[in-house]
Design a protein around this motif. Sequence first.
Motif, mmCIF file in Angstrom:
data_model
loop_
_atom_site.group_PDB
_atom_site.id
_atom_site.type_symbol
_atom_site.label_atom_id
_atom_site.label_comp_id
_atom_site.label_asym_id
_atom_site.label_seq_id
_atom_site.Cartn_x
_atom_site.Cartn_y
_atom_site.Cartn_z
ATOM 1 N N ASP A 174 -3.604 7.021 2.456
ATOM 2 C CA ASP A 174 -3.114 7.287 3.804
ATOM 3 C C ASP A 174 -3.292 6.059 4.692
ATOM 4 O OD1 ASP A 174 -2.449 9.841 3.049
ATOM 5 O OD2 ASP A 174 -4.262 10.751 3.864
ATOM 6 N N VAL A 175 -2.372 5.890 5.632
ATOM 7 C CA VAL A 175 -2.457 4.794 6.593
ATOM 8 C C VAL A 175 -2.806 5.302 7.990
ATOM 9 C CG1 VAL A 175 -0.864 3.354 5.274
ATOM 10 C CG2 VAL A 175 0.015 4.763 7.135
ATOM 11 N N CYS A 194 2.200 4.942 0.295
ATOM 12 C CA CYS A 194 1.719 6.021 1.154
ATOM 13 C C CYS A 194 2.722 7.167 1.113
ATOM 14 C CB CYS A 194 1.576 5.495 2.581
ATOM 15 S SG CYS A 194 1.067 6.741 3.762
ATOM 16 N N ASN A 195 2.223 8.375 1.229
ATOM 17 C CA ASN A 195 3.086 9.558 1.178
ATOM 18 C C ASN A 195 3.138 10.276 2.529
ATOM 19 O OD1 ASN A 195 4.855 11.152 -0.401
ATOM 20 N ND2 ASN A 195 3.289 12.733 -0.585
ATOM 21 N N GLN A 196 2.715 9.619 3.597
ATOM 22 C CA GLN A 196 2.670 10.269 4.905
ATOM 23 C C GLN A 196 3.993 10.226 5.664
ATOM 24 O OE1 GLN A 196 -0.913 8.227 6.499
ATOM 25 N NE2 GLN A 196 -1.687 10.309 6.779
ATOM 26 N N LYS A 204 -2.292 4.238 -3.928
ATOM 27 C CA LYS A 204 -1.676 5.035 -2.875
ATOM 28 C C LYS A 204 -2.773 5.644 -2.012
ATOM 29 C CE LYS A 204 0.131 9.217 -3.523
ATOM 30 N NZ LYS A 204 1.054 10.257 -3.951
ATOM 31 N N ALA A 238 -7.226 7.937 6.595
ATOM 32 C CA ALA A 238 -6.634 6.605 6.446
ATOM 33 C C ALA A 238 -7.589 5.682 5.697
ATOM 34 C CB ALA A 238 -6.311 6.008 7.811
ATOM 35 N N GLN A 239 -7.004 4.824 4.861
ATOM 36 C CA GLN A 239 -7.804 3.825 4.158
ATOM 37 C C GLN A 239 -8.437 2.880 5.181
ATOM 38 O OE1 GLN A 239 -4.505 2.374 1.809
ATOM 39 N NE2 GLN A 239 -5.318 3.318 -0.050
ATOM 40 N N THR A 261 5.945 2.862 7.252
ATOM 41 C CA THR A 261 5.407 1.742 6.484
ATOM 42 C C THR A 261 6.438 0.662 6.197
ATOM 43 O OG1 THR A 261 5.706 3.054 4.469
ATOM 44 C CG2 THR A 261 3.495 2.978 5.425
ATOM 45 N N TRP A 279 -6.395 0.120 6.829
ATOM 46 C CA TRP A 279 -5.443 0.557 7.853
ATOM 47 C C TRP A 279 -6.159 0.931 9.143
ATOM 48 C CZ3 TRP A 279 -0.715 -0.857 7.411
ATOM 49 C CH2 TRP A 279 -0.239 -1.159 6.140
ATOM 50 N N TYR A 339 0.846 -1.185 0.000
ATOM 51 C CA TYR A 339 0.000 0.000 0.000
ATOM 52 C C TYR A 339 0.887 1.242 0.000
ATOM 53 C CZ TYR A 339 -3.941 -2.977 1.320
ATOM 54 O OH TYR A 339 -4.925 -3.933 1.341
#
Length: 141
Positions: free
Chosen positions: A54-55, A16-18, A52, A60-61, A97, A64, A14
């Motif tokens: 958010d976690v 993620c850009n966080q 892509k 958040a998806q 992640t 997650w 997954y």
Amino acid sequence: MEEFAPYNFTVLSYPCNQFSMQEPGANSEILNGIKHVRPGGGYEPNFTMFEKGDVNGATAQDVWKFLTDTCKSPNPSVGVKNNLYWNNIHVDDVRWTFSDRFIVDADGVPYIRIYDPSDPYEPGGLRDDLEQYFRDGYIDL
């Protein structure tokens, strides 16, 4: 993934850009980045990659949210870096992640959450946890 393939094991990815803005590309760009930049050399993942998202935090998806609600963090401190990109940091958030990993059975039931920041790019103790998962009666090694 190849080592445990006989046990119907798979990796789910997954992007993620966080975390330090390490995945800024659009979904359509991510695979090219993996193939040509990091790790590069024509690498093509042999596992499922999702869109892509958010976690952590309010956006958040759902997967997650479920995982972090079900599997509390094995590291109770919130000591996180200032280069994370979400608000309302919570003790059970994914810290990174590459260092937070979840083992989930084929029915979607979480087995364990692993947090190992020592070498985030090497699965390390993950192999031991997978072997224990199989020994615990889920699948016989």
